[in-house]
Design a protein around this motif. Structure first.
Motif, PDB file in Angstrom:
ATOM      1  N   ASP A  29      21.130  -9.745  15.336  1.00  0.00           N
ATOM      2  CA  ASP A  29      21.310  -8.609  14.425  1.00  0.00           C
ATOM      3  C   ASP A  29      21.124  -9.036  12.976  1.00  0.00           C
ATOM      4  N   SER A  30      21.427 -10.301  12.681  1.00  0.00           N
ATOM      5  CA  SER A  30      21.293 -10.793  11.304  1.00  0.00           C
ATOM      6  C   SER A  30      19.850 -10.707  10.813  1.00  0.00           C
ATOM      7  N   LEU A  31      18.874 -10.779  11.728  1.00  0.00           N
ATOM      8  CA  LEU A  31      17.474 -10.639  11.324  1.00  0.00           C
ATOM      9  C   LEU A  31      17.229  -9.242  10.773  1.00  0.00           C
ATOM     10  N   ALA A  32      17.711  -8.232  11.473  1.00  0.00           N
ATOM     11  CA  ALA A  32      17.535  -6.856  10.997  1.00  0.00           C
ATOM     12  C   ALA A  32      18.236  -6.653   9.664  1.00  0.00           C
ATOM     13  N   GLU A  33      19.451  -7.216   9.531  1.00  0.00           N
ATOM     14  CA  GLU A  33      20.197  -7.062   8.287  1.00  0.00           C
ATOM     15  C   GLU A  33      19.453  -7.697   7.111  1.00  0.00           C
ATOM     16  N   ALA A  34      18.866  -8.879   7.348  1.00  0.00           N
ATOM     17  CA  ALA A  34      18.131  -9.566   6.288  1.00  0.00           C
ATOM     18  C   ALA A  34      16.872  -8.797   5.896  1.00  0.00           C
ATOM     19  N   LEU A  35      16.175  -8.252   6.865  1.00  0.00           N
ATOM     20  CA  LEU A  35      14.949  -7.506   6.563  1.00  0.00           C
ATOM     21  C   LEU A  35      15.259  -6.167   5.900  1.00  0.00           C
ATOM     22  N   GLU A  36      16.359  -5.531   6.309  1.00  0.00           N
ATOM     23  CA  GLU A  36      16.771  -4.293   5.639  1.00  0.00           C
ATOM     24  C   GLU A  36      17.084  -4.563   4.170  1.00  0.00           C
ATOM     25  N   GLU A  37      17.780  -5.663   3.912  1.00  0.00           N
ATOM     26  CA  GLU A  37      18.100  -6.020   2.529  1.00  0.00           C
ATOM     27  C   GLU A  37      16.837  -6.315   1.740  1.00  0.00           C
TER      28      GLU A  37
ATOM     29  N   ALA B 222       0.818  -1.209   0.000  1.00  0.00           N
ATOM     30  CA  ALA B 222       0.000   0.000   0.000  1.00  0.00           C
ATOM     31  C   ALA B 222       0.854   1.263   0.000  1.00  0.00           C
ATOM     32  N   GLY B 223       2.192   1.094  -0.124  1.00  0.00           N
ATOM     33  CA  GLY B 223       3.082   2.240  -0.153  1.00  0.00           C
ATOM     34  C   GLY B 223       3.721   2.488   1.199  1.00  0.00           C
ATOM     35  N   GLY B 224       4.722   3.329   1.200  1.00  0.00           N
ATOM     36  CA  GLY B 224       5.423   3.668   2.436  1.00  0.00           C
ATOM     37  C   GLY B 224       6.751   4.326   2.138  1.00  0.00           C
ATOM     38  N   GLU B 225       7.255   5.105   3.089  1.00  0.00           N
ATOM     39  CA  GLU B 225       8.523   5.801   2.923  1.00  0.00           C
ATOM     40  C   GLU B 225       9.558   5.377   3.959  1.00  0.00           C
ATOM     41  N   LEU B 226       9.077   4.896   5.112  1.00  0.00           N
ATOM     42  CA  LEU B 226      10.001   4.541   6.183  1.00  0.00           C
ATOM     43  C   LEU B 226       9.496   3.300   6.912  1.00  0.00           C
ATOM     44  N   VAL B 227      10.399   2.325   7.101  1.00  0.00           N
ATOM     45  CA  VAL B 227      10.103   1.117   7.869  1.00  0.00           C
ATOM     46  C   VAL B 227      10.871   1.193   9.187  1.00  0.00           C
ATOM     47  N   THR B 228      10.162   0.980  10.273  1.00  0.00           N
ATOM     48  CA  THR B 228      10.788   0.923  11.595  1.00  0.00           C
ATOM     49  C   THR B 228      10.735  -0.513  12.099  1.00  0.00           C
ATOM     50  N   LEU B 229      11.883  -1.038  12.488  1.00  0.00           N
ATOM     51  CA  LEU B 229      11.969  -2.394  13.027  1.00  0.00           C
ATOM     52  C   LEU B 229      12.447  -2.303  14.472  1.00  0.00           C
ATOM     53  N   VAL B 230      11.718  -2.954  15.369  1.00  0.00           N
ATOM     54  CA  VAL B 230      12.115  -3.012  16.778  1.00  0.00           C
ATOM     55  C   VAL B 230      12.304  -4.482  17.127  1.00  0.00           C
ATOM     56  N   LEU B 231      13.562  -4.864  17.389  1.00  0.00           N
ATOM     57  CA  LEU B 231      13.894  -6.266  17.638  1.00  0.00           C
ATOM     58  C   LEU B 231      13.802  -6.602  19.121  1.00  0.00           C
ATOM     59  N   GLY B 232      13.223  -7.763  19.411  1.00  0.00           N
ATOM     60  CA  GLY B 232      13.175  -8.261  20.773  1.00  0.00           C
ATOM     61  C   GLY B 232      14.550  -8.684  21.246  1.00  0.00           C
ATOM     62  N   GLU B 233      14.674  -8.921  22.541  1.00  0.00           N
ATOM     63  CA  GLU B 233      15.973  -9.192  23.159  1.00  0.00           C
ATOM     64  C   GLU B 233      16.672 -10.406  22.550  1.00  0.00           C
ATOM     65  N   ASP B 234      15.910 -11.440  22.187  1.00  0.00           N
ATOM     66  CA  ASP B 234      16.507 -12.697  21.734  1.00  0.00           C
ATOM     67  C   ASP B 234      16.729 -12.759  20.227  1.00  0.00           C
ATOM     68  N   GLN B 235      16.381 -11.704  19.508  1.00  0.00           N
ATOM     69  CA  GLN B 235      16.516 -11.732  18.049  1.00  0.00           C
ATOM     70  C   GLN B 235      17.909 -11.248  17.628  1.00  0.00           C
TER      71      GLN B 235
ATOM     72  N   VAL C 170      14.883   1.933   9.631  1.00  0.00           N
ATOM     73  CA  VAL C 170      15.598   2.213  10.875  1.00  0.00           C
ATOM     74  C   VAL C 170      15.362   1.040  11.822  1.00  0.00           C
ATOM     75  N   VAL C 171      16.372   0.724  12.640  1.00  0.00           N
ATOM     76  CA  VAL C 171      16.306  -0.438  13.521  1.00  0.00           C
ATOM     77  C   VAL C 171      16.591  -0.004  14.957  1.00  0.00           C
ATOM     78  N   TYR C 172      15.766  -0.492  15.887  1.00  0.00           N
ATOM     79  CA  TYR C 172      15.977  -0.255  17.310  1.00  0.00           C
ATOM     80  C   TYR C 172      15.933  -1.593  18.044  1.00  0.00           C
TER      81      TYR C 172
END
Length: 545
Positions: A509-517, A494-507, A529-531
């Motif tokens: 960093d590779s998960l964020a890298e894969a989703l960013e890619e 549906a469109g979008g300009e910015l994705v915000t990802l907030v990772l839980g304690e047990d996730q 952006v990742v937090y």
């Protein structure tokens, strides 16, 4: 409805909790104002209110579980809920002692409801509270509780619960009046004990719940007592943090009895004002220390501490005695300590929402007060907190604080709102901009299915990864990464300009890298952006603006 003269039931307990909360709400500021012992930090009334609010909420939950309203819980269920709610919600020295008083009463009332049981319950409560305090001091709430129990005991042979609770209340009032002569710091300040004043309010509510009318003497600051000024409180601090420990440490603890016995000994050597209440594997620990880390480490050695609260007394006094509040502040409810740190860095006052333990309205009001501003923007970040947040906003408004409630339904919406917050704008313009940013943010959350059930996306099995978009299950997957990619595709279609990802304690960093890619390759001109959400956060939170 007033109870009969010879018994007590679950409805009486529910009424008692409700009336006690109302009474402490009325008396909170007055009780805070006379708080000079054990620390002149002006929060006894607030701590008692929050403790009883938690007890009342637990009792309401038991009643809600009966659903139809054609039946009510047993007295045992109601008093146990009251005690448990007070235990997990206890705040400060006074709240912790009150929790033990209620626990002591519950242990007796669970087995009976007559006058003899109530007399015994009051006696057991006073004894349990005194045992929970490492070094009991006369002229405090312990003295008032003991006098109430003794007065109730003198009604032996008289029929009916009414006579018992009236005697307990009268005995507590008399003992409260005597506290300035028993404790030097109270005498110098010209006040009665704040914790004892709060207990009188709670016992007055018990009289009203049982007898159908409030006692003749209202639970209030006595006429010859005036609220303590900031200067007077500082004068009294010679008995408090100026010469004593610098920190108050409170936490819930899951541990066995033997481990708690060892913990008591260790904490007693670290500081003072030690109170440990609870039992059956769950405890509430309160202590004043100079080394807060050592107090927490002692808890870790004993079992599993959580809901840890550390207050620096000197900073608290500076905060309370500031002459001028800030113009504007933001209060944010967050689901993890990582987000709490992120929002705090942005200048917001945070309230941590724990799984299964949403903050009560009193906790939100307390946060609004701590923000110390004329104008406050409140971001609940949970649709289920809408009514709770509205009640907190209404309460704060009665205290002269201008509060705007933005009905954010997820943490990522709160992050979006906070990102556009500009305190130099007019209040209305700032609220409009923050509301627009939150409203333009779609949100999703990944969770693990706890059982087999029907969803809008089909049947899920235990252990499946659920992708919930705007509150509804939209994707059922086998792993976090694959489910997250499917959720992102649905949201970005549906469109979008910015994705915000907030990772839980047990996730990882590779998960964020894969989703960013995944976003970078499939959706041009969309930033990510990742937090880190930290402990207690969901596996993954997603926002799309």
């Amino acid at each position: 409805m007033p109870q009969t003269a010879d018994d007590m039931d679950a409805v009486a307990v529910r009424t008692w909790c409700s009336l006690a909360l109302e009474a402490l709400g009325r008396e909170r500021e007055a009780i805070d104002a006379i708080n000079v012992y054990p620390v002149a930090d002006g929060d006894t009334g607030t701590n008692l209110y929050l403790t009883v609010e938690s007890a009342a909420a637990a009792v309401e939950a038991v009643f809600a579980a009966h659903g139809t309203g054609t039946t009510v819980p047993s007295l045992a269920d109601a008093v146990r809920a009251m005690a448990h709610g007070a235990l997990i919600g206890a705040r400060g020295n006074s709240g912790t002692i009150l929790a033990q008083l209620l626990r002591g009463m519950a242990g007796v009332l669970a087995d009976g409801s007559g006058a003899d049981q109530v007399r015994l319950a009051l006696a057991r409560a006073a004894a349990a509270a005194r045992e929970a305090v490492a070094h009991p001091v006369e002229g405090t709430v312990l003295t008032v509780a003991g006098a109430a129990a003794e007065a109730a005991g003198r009604t032996a042979g008289e029929p009916g619960v009414e006579a018992v609770v009236r005697a307990a209340y009268d005995g507590a009032c008399t003992a409260l009046d005597a506290t300035p002569g028993q404790l030097a710091v109270l005498g110098r300040a010209g006040v009665v004990d704040a914790g004892g004043q709060g207990l009188v309010a709670v016992l007055g509510a018990l009289v009203e719940a049982i007898c159908g009318e409030a006692p003749a003497r209202a639970a209030r600051v006595t006429p010859d007592v005036v609220p303590v000024t900031a200067a007077a409180a500082d004068d009294c601090a010679a008995d408090g943090p100026a010469d004593g420990p610098a920190f108050e440490v409170i936490y819930l603890l899951e541990a066995g009895d033997e481990a708690v016995d060892r913990l008591r000994t260790r904490l007693d050597g670290l500081g003072d004002s030690l109170v440990v209440v609870g039992g059956e594997g769950l405890w509430n620990v309160h202590v004043h220390v100079d080394d807060a880390g050592a107090a927490v480490e002692a808890g870790i050695e004993a079992g599993r501490p959580y809901r840890i609260r550390i207050t620096h007394f000197a900073a608290d006094r500076v905060h309370q005695h500031r002459s001028e509040p800030a113009q504007r502040a933001v209060v944010v409810v967050v689901p993890g300590d990582g987000l709490s740190g992120l929002c705090a860095e942005a200048g917001a006052t945070t309230v941590l929402a724990r799984p299964g333990e949403p903050p009560a309205s009193g906790e939100l009001v307390d946060a609004i007060r701590r923000a110390h501003a004329r104008e406050v923007v409140l971001l609940p970040n949970d649709a289920e907190l809408r009514h709770t947040a509205a009640a907190a906003a209404d309460q704060a408004r009665t205290e002269g604080i201008r509060v705007a409630l933005i009905p954010t339904r997820a943490a990522v919406q709160g992050i979006a709102a906070l990102a556009v917050h500009e305190p130099d704008r007019s209040f209305d313009e700032d609220v409009v901009a923050m509301t627009a940013a939150a409203g333009a943010t779609r949100y999703a959350e990944l969770a693990v299915a706890e059982r087999q059930s029907w969803t809008m996306a089909g049947i899920c099995q235990t252990g499946d990864i659920l992708g919930m978009i705007d509150g509804d299950v939209a994707v059922i997957g086998e792993d976090v990464s694959g489910t997250a990619r499917s959720v992102l595709d649905r949201m970005l279609s549906a469109g979008g300009e910015l994705v915000t990802l907030v990772l839980g304690e047990d996730q990882p960093d590779s998960l964020a890298e894969a989703l960013e890619e995944h976003v970078r390759e499939g959706y041009l001109a969309v930033d990510t952006v990742v937090y880190r959400g930290g402990h207690q956060c969901a596996p993954l939170l997603i926002g799309v603006e």
